[in-house]
Design an enzyme around this catalytic site. Structure first.
Site, PDB file in Angstrom:
ATOM      1  N   LYS A  76       0.851  -1.183   0.000  1.00 44.26           N
ATOM      2  CA  LYS A  76       0.000   0.000   0.000  1.00 44.26           C
ATOM      3  C   LYS A  76       0.892   1.239   0.000  1.00 44.26           C
ATOM      4  O   LYS A  76       1.932   1.259   0.668  1.00 44.26           O
ATOM      5  CB  LYS A  76      -0.895  -0.019   1.247  1.00 44.26           C
ATOM      6  CG  LYS A  76      -1.925   1.098   1.325  1.00 44.26           C
ATOM      7  CD  LYS A  76      -2.826   0.939   2.551  1.00 44.26           C
ATOM      8  CE  LYS A  76      -3.872   2.026   2.646  1.00 44.26           C
ATOM      9  NZ  LYS A  76      -4.777   1.852   3.807  1.00 44.26           N
ATOM     10  N   SER A 151      -9.781   2.038   2.844  1.00 48.16           N
ATOM     11  CA  SER A 151      -8.874   2.774   2.006  1.00 48.16           C
ATOM     12  C   SER A 151      -7.848   1.914   1.280  1.00 48.16           C
ATOM     13  O   SER A 151      -7.197   2.390   0.347  1.00 48.16           O
ATOM     14  CB  SER A 151      -8.136   3.825   2.844  1.00 48.16           C
ATOM     15  OG  SER A 151      -7.306   3.187   3.807  1.00 48.16           O
ATOM     16  N   SER A 175     -10.099  -0.323   7.074  1.00 49.47           N
ATOM     17  CA  SER A 175      -9.517  -0.234   5.734  1.00 49.47           C
ATOM     18  C   SER A 175      -8.792  -1.470   5.201  1.00 49.47           C
ATOM     19  O   SER A 175      -8.412  -1.476   4.027  1.00 49.47           O
ATOM     20  CB  SER A 175      -8.567   0.951   5.647  1.00 49.47           C
ATOM     21  OG  SER A 175      -9.306   2.132   5.510  1.00 49.47           O
TER      22      SER A 175
HETATM   23  N1  GLN Z   1     -13.263   4.500   6.292  1.00 49.71           N
HETATM   24  C1  GLN Z   1     -12.668   4.939   7.528  1.00 49.71           C
HETATM   25  C2  GLN Z   1     -12.212   6.366   7.370  1.00 49.71           C
HETATM   26  O1  GLN Z   1     -12.467   6.917   6.364  1.00 49.71           O
HETATM   27  C3  GLN Z   1     -11.527   4.045   7.903  1.00 49.71           C
HETATM   28  C4  GLN Z   1     -10.310   4.287   7.106  1.00 49.71           C
HETATM   29  C5  GLN Z   1      -9.157   3.418   7.514  1.00 49.71           C
HETATM   30  O2  GLN Z   1      -9.316   2.383   8.160  1.00 49.71           O
HETATM   31  N2  GLN Z   1      -7.966   3.865   7.157  1.00 49.71           N
HETATM   32  O3  GLN Z   1     -11.623   6.945   8.223  1.00 49.71           O
END
Ligand code: GLN
Length: 490
Positions: A76, A151, A175
């Protein structure tokens, strides 16, 4: 070869069926062919990848190969990797070449693994659909009109499309698990502190945790064995003896007690997801497990609590991006303050700005007690619910996400709708617990459904055992999206 699991690839490399260079070339060719349609990768660097593969082959020839030596994977783009562009999905870091390796990358390299490239992601890991990336959205390999989740959407889609046999991800509120669910792969968020955050670009430090994404539970365990371990460079890294997370894979599930929280099966859950998750529970009963009804009474507070704490931490972490030491700097400005303002205005996208504004607000004088301190107290209550629940069960199960993958653009205009995608995953981060998602079926439109397995602190080995036994009995994790399988010419 691109359909093989890490375990199978490890055997193929060990017996000389293929070399790491051949294997890596096959994945690179596939990425070249399919990435333009999917957008999984922000950066690929064939020369760098092949050099690493060649070094792995040399290591093997010298009799110094470990189980993952020569196996390619994708990282990532939140992880610093020496010499690689590391953007975090943001214009702010669009010119940042990392001068060092993140702990996770260092560990994978030390195990002889080969970096295929850096994967697309929501900007600074803020999002649930991969649509906030400066580099454009990622498309779901099961249907290119729907999102892959976020994400870690690039990592998830790359593994689902067989552009990489495995990938790294990070999970602050869901995410790793939510994109794993939406793309039909497996993902594990370890206990907070198990994997070092060193070199992982910070979003919300008390919640961020790195973990593996792959196609089977067994593969997740192989990767976790490499990624986990104490690192003095992260003050929240835990000093624990090394474990083999796959040591208990074969244990039968006769004595397993599965807790089903009633809050996970309430309103908002789509019928197709509910049906698939319930069918997987039936399968677990066949495997000998017993089911206990439990309650997590403060679950409903988790999304609001998270959206105070995560932006608060983000506003502080992202203050370092000021156009001075690294990252984007505006081309024109009048004075220092103007330079900061313009650089940040140009460098950050709308969602990141929204979080910085919310975070700055909840931390400001006069609101700190009402929002931030209050949210911290509620975080404790949410964590305590799990402590109580684990007195009655060994693992907790439920859906990973309330819906299957949604259409691109469908939730972009309504941040709260987007935030609710993580309604079942966020509490796990607030409590610091390990959680995983494994494929457990499909909806009426042929899109994958994920089963979430939540474990007690440091119980990753048991979770992997529980997932592996299900994967011996079912084949959901082996299903591949159409048109991406098949052998590539090396
Ligand atoms: N969707 C959540 C956010 O937007 C979690 C994102 C994540 O786990 N990095 O913060």
């Amino acid at each position: 070869m691109s359909n093989a699991t890490l375990k199978e690839l490890s055997a193929q490399l060990a017996t000389g069926v293929c070399s790491s260079v051949e294997l890596s070339r096959e994945f690179i060719n596939k990425i070249k062919r399919l990435n333009k349609n999917l957008g999984c990768f922000i950066t690929v660097d064939t020369e760098r990848t092949l050099a690493q593969a060649q070094a792995a082959d040399v290591q093997r020839a010298a009799g110094r190969a470990g189980p993952l030596t020569g196996i390619p994977l994708a990282h990532k783009d939140i992880f610093c990797a020496e010499g690689w562009l590391t953007t975090c999905g943001s214009r702010m870091l669009s010119n940042f070449v990392a001068p060092y390796d993140a702990h996770v990358v260092e560990r994978c390299n030390a195990a002889g693994m080969v970096t295929l490239g850096k994967t697309n992601m929501d900007e600074f890991a803020m999002g649930s659909s991969n649509e906030t990336s400066y580099y454009g959205p990622v498309r779901n390999p099961w249907n290119r009109d729907v999102v892959p989740g976020g994400s870690s959407g690039g990592s998830a889609a790359a593994v689902a499309a067989r552009l990489a046999p495995a990938a790294t991800g990070t999970d602050t509120g869901g995410s790793i698990r939510q994109p794993a669910a939406l793309t039909g792969i497996c993902g594990l968020k370890p206990t907070y502190g198990l994997v070092s955050r060193y070199g992982m670009i910070a979003f919300a430090s008390s919640l961020d945790q790195a973990g593996p994404m792959a196609r089977s539970a067994e593969d997740l365990g192989l990767l976790l064995n490499v990624m986990a371990g104490f690192d003095p460079r992260d003050s929240t890294s835990l000093e624990r003896p090394a474990e083999d997370y796959n040591r208990g894979l074969e244990k039968p599930l006769k004595e397993l007690r599965i807790g089903l929280p009633k809050e996970f099966f309430a309103t908002g859950l789509t019928p197709d997801v509910q049906r698939a998750v319930e069918a997987s529970i039936t399968e677990y009963k066949k495997l000998g497990a017993t089911v206990v009804d439990i309650s997590l009474p403060n679950m409903e507070l988790s999304v609001p609590v998270y959206y105070v704490l995560a932006p608060a931490e983000a506003s502080s972490n992202l203050s370092r991006f000021d156009g001075v030491r690294y990252g984007h700097r505006a081309a024109e400005y009048t004075d220092l303050m103007d330079m900061y303002k313009r650089s940040r205005a140009e460098g950050f996208g709308a969602e990141v700005k929204r979080r910085i504004l919310i975070g700055t607000y909840v931390l400001s004088h006069g609101y700190y007690d009402a929002y931030y301190i209050h949210a911290q107290k509620l975080r404790r209550l949410i964590a305590r619910d799990f402590v109580e629940a684990f007195k009655q069960c060994d693992v907790i199960m439920g859906p990973t996400s309330p819906t299957t993958a949604f259409k691109l653009g469908e939730k972009s205009a309504d941040p709260v709708q987007m935030y609710l995608s993580d309604i079942y995953t966020i509490a796990v981060n607030l409590a610091g617990l390990p959680g995983m998602s494994i494929p457990c079926g499909f909806d009426g439109g042929g899109l994958p459904v994920g089963l979430q397995i939540i474990g007690n602190y440091f119980d990753e080995a048991r979770m992997l055992n529980v997932a592996h036994q299900y994967q011996l009995a079912t084949d959901w994790h082996q299903r591949a999206p159409q048109g991406i399988g098949g052998r590539e010419k090396a």
